[in-house]
Write a protein that holds these residues in place. Structure first.
Motif, PDB file in Angstrom:
ATOM      1  N   GLN A 129      -0.268  -0.756  -5.039  1.00  0.00           N
ATOM      2  CA  GLN A 129      -0.680   0.080  -3.918  1.00  0.00           C
ATOM      3  C   GLN A 129       0.225   1.304  -3.847  1.00  0.00           C
ATOM      4  O   GLN A 129       1.206   1.336  -3.113  1.00  0.00           O
ATOM      5  CB  GLN A 129      -0.596  -0.714  -2.604  1.00  0.00           C
ATOM      6  CG  GLN A 129      -1.758  -1.653  -2.402  1.00  0.00           C
ATOM      7  CD  GLN A 129      -2.879  -1.019  -1.584  1.00  0.00           C
ATOM      8  OE1 GLN A 129      -2.896   0.182  -1.359  1.00  0.00           O
ATOM      9  NE2 GLN A 129      -3.810  -1.831  -1.123  1.00  0.00           N
ATOM     10  N   ARG A 130      -0.129   2.302  -4.609  1.00  0.00           N
ATOM     11  CA  ARG A 130       0.619   3.554  -4.610  1.00  0.00           C
ATOM     12  C   ARG A 130      -0.350   4.666  -4.980  1.00  0.00           C
ATOM     13  O   ARG A 130      -1.562   4.439  -5.040  1.00  0.00           O
ATOM     14  CB  ARG A 130       1.786   3.483  -5.597  1.00  0.00           C
ATOM     15  CG  ARG A 130       1.407   3.156  -7.027  1.00  0.00           C
ATOM     16  CD  ARG A 130       2.641   2.919  -7.872  1.00  0.00           C
ATOM     17  NE  ARG A 130       2.321   2.546  -9.232  1.00  0.00           N
ATOM     18  CZ  ARG A 130       3.123   1.821 -10.007  1.00  0.00           C
ATOM     19  NH1 ARG A 130       4.271   1.397  -9.528  1.00  0.00           N
ATOM     20  NH2 ARG A 130       2.780   1.519 -11.238  1.00  0.00           N
ATOM     21  N   VAL A 165     -11.860  -2.895  -1.512  1.00  0.00           N
ATOM     22  CA  VAL A 165     -10.426  -2.840  -1.230  1.00  0.00           C
ATOM     23  C   VAL A 165     -10.204  -3.656   0.035  1.00  0.00           C
ATOM     24  O   VAL A 165     -10.800  -3.367   1.076  1.00  0.00           O
ATOM     25  CB  VAL A 165      -9.951  -1.385  -1.027  1.00  0.00           C
ATOM     26  CG1 VAL A 165      -8.469  -1.351  -0.680  1.00  0.00           C
ATOM     27  CG2 VAL A 165     -10.211  -0.564  -2.277  1.00  0.00           C
ATOM     28  N   VAL A 168      -7.349  -1.445   4.300  1.00  0.00           N
ATOM     29  CA  VAL A 168      -7.115  -0.014   4.502  1.00  0.00           C
ATOM     30  C   VAL A 168      -6.971   0.230   5.993  1.00  0.00           C
ATOM     31  O   VAL A 168      -7.585  -0.457   6.812  1.00  0.00           O
ATOM     32  CB  VAL A 168      -8.264   0.860   3.940  1.00  0.00           C
ATOM     33  CG1 VAL A 168      -8.424   0.665   2.440  1.00  0.00           C
ATOM     34  CG2 VAL A 168      -9.580   0.582   4.662  1.00  0.00           C
ATOM     35  N   GLN A 215       6.000   3.348  -1.897  1.00  0.00           N
ATOM     36  CA  GLN A 215       5.383   3.502  -3.202  1.00  0.00           C
ATOM     37  C   GLN A 215       6.456   3.920  -4.201  1.00  0.00           C
ATOM     38  O   GLN A 215       7.085   4.962  -4.039  1.00  0.00           O
ATOM     39  CB  GLN A 215       4.273   4.555  -3.163  1.00  0.00           C
ATOM     40  CG  GLN A 215       3.146   4.201  -2.202  1.00  0.00           C
ATOM     41  CD  GLN A 215       2.071   5.279  -2.176  1.00  0.00           C
ATOM     42  OE1 GLN A 215       2.232   6.344  -2.735  1.00  0.00           O
ATOM     43  NE2 GLN A 215       0.970   4.982  -1.526  1.00  0.00           N
ATOM     44  N   ASN A 255       2.473  -7.720  -3.763  1.00  0.00           N
ATOM     45  CA  ASN A 255       2.654  -7.137  -2.439  1.00  0.00           C
ATOM     46  C   ASN A 255       2.439  -8.180  -1.344  1.00  0.00           C
ATOM     47  O   ASN A 255       1.614  -8.014  -0.457  1.00  0.00           O
ATOM     48  CB  ASN A 255       1.700  -5.956  -2.241  1.00  0.00           C
ATOM     49  CG  ASN A 255       2.031  -5.126  -1.006  1.00  0.00           C
ATOM     50  OD1 ASN A 255       3.142  -5.187  -0.491  1.00  0.00           O
ATOM     51  ND2 ASN A 255       1.062  -4.364  -0.540  1.00  0.00           N
ATOM     52  N   PHE A 315      -4.184   4.595  -6.458  1.00  0.00           N
ATOM     53  CA  PHE A 315      -4.771   3.255  -6.333  1.00  0.00           C
ATOM     54  C   PHE A 315      -6.298   3.312  -6.318  1.00  0.00           C
ATOM     55  O   PHE A 315      -6.964   2.602  -7.089  1.00  0.00           O
ATOM     56  CB  PHE A 315      -4.256   2.571  -5.058  1.00  0.00           C
ATOM     57  CG  PHE A 315      -4.837   1.206  -4.826  1.00  0.00           C
ATOM     58  CD1 PHE A 315      -4.356   0.107  -5.516  1.00  0.00           C
ATOM     59  CD2 PHE A 315      -5.876   1.012  -3.921  1.00  0.00           C
ATOM     60  CE1 PHE A 315      -4.893  -1.162  -5.317  1.00  0.00           C
ATOM     61  CE2 PHE A 315      -6.418  -0.246  -3.708  1.00  0.00           C
ATOM     62  CZ  PHE A 315      -5.923  -1.331  -4.407  1.00  0.00           C
ATOM     63  N   GLN A 350      -6.931  -5.245  -5.640  1.00  0.00           N
ATOM     64  CA  GLN A 350      -5.749  -5.722  -4.926  1.00  0.00           C
ATOM     65  C   GLN A 350      -4.464  -5.422  -5.691  1.00  0.00           C
ATOM     66  O   GLN A 350      -4.474  -5.211  -6.902  1.00  0.00           O
ATOM     67  CB  GLN A 350      -5.868  -7.233  -4.661  1.00  0.00           C
ATOM     68  CG  GLN A 350      -6.974  -7.585  -3.670  1.00  0.00           C
ATOM     69  CD  GLN A 350      -7.055  -9.073  -3.361  1.00  0.00           C
ATOM     70  OE1 GLN A 350      -6.671  -9.916  -4.164  1.00  0.00           O
ATOM     71  NE2 GLN A 350      -7.571  -9.398  -2.187  1.00  0.00           N
ATOM     72  N   ASP A 351      -3.358  -5.432  -4.924  1.00  0.00           N
ATOM     73  CA  ASP A 351      -2.021  -5.224  -5.491  1.00  0.00           C
ATOM     74  C   ASP A 351      -1.526  -6.544  -6.073  1.00  0.00           C
ATOM     75  O   ASP A 351      -1.622  -7.587  -5.420  1.00  0.00           O
ATOM     76  CB  ASP A 351      -1.083  -4.743  -4.381  1.00  0.00           C
ATOM     77  CG  ASP A 351       0.255  -4.241  -4.899  1.00  0.00           C
ATOM     78  OD1 ASP A 351       0.887  -4.968  -5.695  1.00  0.00           O
ATOM     79  OD2 ASP A 351       0.678  -3.156  -4.495  1.00  0.00           O
TER      80      ASP A 351
END
Length: 314
Positions: free
Chosen positions: A102-103, A126, A129, A206, A68, A106, A64-65
């Protein structure tokens, strides 16, 4: 250079036969030894693979980010955090995170990365998506949302409910508007078609700055008046419209139109080889659709009906 005759490079027939016999015998012995060693190694390899399989140690490892919202953050305040916690609770597993923005990179640094000095992957799931994402095997979709248009109430745009309403504004008013949009988002084509590109402040989804987050387009720039209309992914627009206290903001989902798609299904992603784990997550998604929807609604996520789930590919 004088070329050597071809025959001179080959042994005589009887010598060749003896060499060939020895080679065949050696290869046969080597094959038997390799096969024997392979038989010994196979159970150990299978046991090792089973031990490293997702969930073998009853730990749900999610990628996970860390910054975000409303999707996820390190404090566990996002809806993807809540859904992962729900799944771990129902499985009776411990929940662990691998954090990465998340870029670009990732998946390489999370789902496909292994722990140092180990064959175990850093994380196995993840939690968001777009359906059709190719770098991971997709689970069943767990929600469907769309891009949205957001603006501040009582600033002359209250009657705008669609993109066509925006175009129908008096030209003198429309030309004064500043739009905020993410580069490469579906709304870019609409802005281009309608000659509005020169009025756009562009944002990057991003960036190299880990402290930046997509919601700034609404929470900071729209609320402060830097832009008049923000176009953003619906969960972001809806959440920050609801949470911003310095301005009264409305977020309106955009309807897809021919040749211009604004709504997307969101699934989860696992490694392509982890078929059993994917099926487990599919079952959790299907069994908890009501609870998942309730979580999403708490975050102001604009939702559309999901199509019936299809069987995951073998």
């Amino acid at each position: 250079m004088r070329r050597r005759p071809f025959l001179a490079t080959r042994p005589a027939p009887r010598v060749a036969t003896r060499i060939a016999t020895r080679v065949v015998t050696q290869l046969a012995r080597a094959g038997l030894v390799a096969g024997w060693l392979g038989c010994l190694a196979a159970p150990a390899a299978a046991q090792s693979a089973a031990a490293e399989a997702p969930g073998a140690d009853k730990v749900l490892r999610v990628c996970q980010d860390p910054n975000n919202l409303p999707l996820s953050n390190r404090a566990g305040e996002g809806f993807e955090n809540k859904i992962a916690a729900l799944f771990a609770q129902q499985l009776g597993w411990k929940l662990e995170h691998t954090w990465y923005p998340q870029r670009m990179g990732f998946i390489r640094n999370t789902l496909r990365a292994k722990e140092e000095h180990s064959e175990r992957f850093k994380c196995d799931l993840v939690t968001g998506v777009a359906k059709g994402f190719e770098l991971a095997a997709n689970t069943h979709s767990y929600y469907r949302s769309s891009y949205a248009m957001a603006y501040v109430k009582d600033h002359g745009l209250d009657k705008v409910r669609t993109l066509d309403d925006l175009l129908a504004l008096d030209p003198s008013q429309r030309k004064k508007l500043r739009f905020g949009a993410f580069a490469g988002s579906p709304v870019t084509e609409w802005l281009l078609q309608n000659g509005l590109m020169e009025q756009v402040n562009w944002y990057q989804s991003q960036t190299g700055d880990a402290e930046q987050y997509p919601g700034e387009i609404v929470e900071k720039d729209l609320a402060s008046g830097k832009i008049d209309v923000a176009f953003a992914w619906g969960p972001i627009a809806g959440y920050f419209a609801k949470r911003t206290r310095s301005a009264s903001i409305v977020a309106i989902p955009l309807q897809s139109r021919p040749g211009m798609k604004f709504d997307f299904e969101i699934a989860m992603g696992v490694r392509h080889a982890d078929k059993d784990f994917r099926q487990l997550i599919d079952r959790l998604i299907d069994a908890n659709q009501g609870k998942i929807q309730a979580i999403l609604e708490q975050y102001g996520v604009p939702l559309s009906a999901l199509p019936p789930p299809q069987s995951s590919p073998p």
